[in-house]
Design a protein around this motif. Sequence first.
Motif, PDB file in Angstrom:
ATOM      1  N   ALA A 193       0.829  -1.205   0.000  1.00 28.77           N
ATOM      2  CA  ALA A 193       0.000   0.000   0.000  1.00 28.77           C
ATOM      3  C   ALA A 193       0.864   1.255   0.000  1.00 28.77           C
ATOM      4  N   GLY A 194       0.559   2.157  -0.907  1.00 18.66           N
ATOM      5  CA  GLY A 194       1.298   3.414  -0.994  1.00 18.66           C
ATOM      6  C   GLY A 194       2.562   3.299  -1.817  1.00 18.66           C
ATOM      7  N   LYS A 195       2.947   2.074  -2.188  1.00 20.35           N
ATOM      8  CA  LYS A 195       4.184   1.890  -2.964  1.00 20.35           C
ATOM      9  C   LYS A 195       3.893   2.134  -4.444  1.00 20.35           C
ATOM     10  N   LYS A 252       2.431  11.462  -3.563  1.00 17.49           N
ATOM     11  CA  LYS A 252       2.309  10.529  -2.438  1.00 17.49           C
ATOM     12  C   LYS A 252       1.541   9.295  -2.878  1.00 17.49           C
ATOM     13  N   HIS A 253       0.588   9.496  -3.796  1.00 15.86           N
ATOM     14  CA  HIS A 253      -0.183   8.353  -4.291  1.00 15.86           C
ATOM     15  C   HIS A 253       0.683   7.524  -5.252  1.00 15.86           C
ATOM     16  N   PRO A 254       0.321   6.253  -5.421  1.00 19.48           N
ATOM     17  CA  PRO A 254       1.151   5.389  -6.263  1.00 19.48           C
ATOM     18  C   PRO A 254       1.212   5.826  -7.737  1.00 19.48           C
ATOM     19  N   VAL A 255       2.390   5.683  -8.297  1.00 17.36           N
ATOM     20  CA  VAL A 255       2.589   5.867  -9.738  1.00 17.36           C
ATOM     21  C   VAL A 255       2.860   4.489 -10.321  1.00 17.36           C
ATOM     22  N   VAL A 280      -5.138  -2.770  -6.539  1.00 22.73           N
ATOM     23  CA  VAL A 280      -5.616  -3.138  -5.188  1.00 22.73           C
ATOM     24  C   VAL A 280      -4.455  -3.105  -4.199  1.00 22.73           C
ATOM     25  N   ALA A 281      -3.344  -3.726  -4.588  1.00 18.40           N
ATOM     26  CA  ALA A 281      -2.233  -3.859  -3.641  1.00 18.40           C
ATOM     27  C   ALA A 281      -1.582  -2.529  -3.315  1.00 18.40           C
ATOM     28  N   THR A 282      -1.497  -1.631  -4.299  1.00 17.35           N
ATOM     29  CA  THR A 282      -0.805  -0.371  -4.023  1.00 17.35           C
ATOM     30  C   THR A 282      -1.737   0.693  -3.435  1.00 17.35           C
TER      31      THR A 282
END
Length: 314
Positions: free
Chosen positions: A6-8, A123-126, A308-310
């Motif tokens: 999460a967040g990665k 901050k959100h995933p790329v 989902v995972a990130t």
Amino acid sequence: MKHYLAGKDYLGLLYYTPGQMNELIEIAQDLKRKWVMGEPHAYLRDKAYAMVFEKKSTRTRNSFHAAATALGAQSFYLRPDELQTSRGESIADTGRILDRYFDGLYIRTFGQEIVEEFAQNMKHPVINALTALEHPCQALCDLLTIKEKKGDFKGVKICYAGDVYNVCNSLLLGATMFGMDMSIAAPKGYDVPPVIWERALKQAEVSGSKIEVTQNFDQALRGADVVYGNTWHSMGENEEEKDKRIKDWMPYQINSSAMAKADKNAVFMHCLPGYIGEDMTEDVKEGPQSVIFDQGENRMHAVKAILVATTIRS
Ligand code: CP
Ligand code: NVA
């Protein structure tokens, strides 16, 4: 499901461990099962994702729309020529602004440094939807497909014949995470970039994979369980060399005689699009060993898993 991603960001397999990739494969398998069974899996209700594509796409772009919709999220396609980046606004500022509106950015572009710069400013995933260096969404789909078709990774040999570029780089990193052997058949002068090769060698030491780049196509095909094709001229960066590349690569065409040199149970995979009469022949594409459309479908299951995972913080 654990979601320690999460967040990665998902910028490439270079930034992931085998354990993390394995988690993504498991999530993709679970989401695919739910999709097949018609079980709801709208885990990302009220989320919104931005998409920027600086190169053409059929699978990557549209599987994302389908994946986001099934997960209950919305995906917004931002045309690069309509963004202020096309008039000189910086990537850093664009990323900081998009980060205020969206739960993530899905981007297909040229250099890896561009996705990295977005990631540094958000901050959100790329999520990397293809750069010159990596095509990690394709690689997750490829791992999922190999697992489905071959049951396990151990003992699997991949013969890859096609542009030694993004798809090849990510697949090589994926193969060496899980102990698969990979022979890259390529004419002289087409080599894996050192940053990828060195990581692949390190991973291979741990996993037991054997890897090579060889001009000997027959040797690469011998005992191969997966014969993997790709275009000989990738989008945007080497297309002006197309005629030279067709000449260089013709001995590496995946045709029925090449398939006959692989294991008799070998499957034919291709990230697509491919070019009939160049990197593959019609009989191989449409033949009994071809799994390219199952593989294409898996792009959607793979990107669902990445989303989902990130995104989800458990
Ligand atoms: N394999 C792949 O990335 O296809 P698209 O270019 O159509 O997205
Ligand atoms: N290597 C190809 C992959 C396309 C999905 C390209 O970059 O054009």
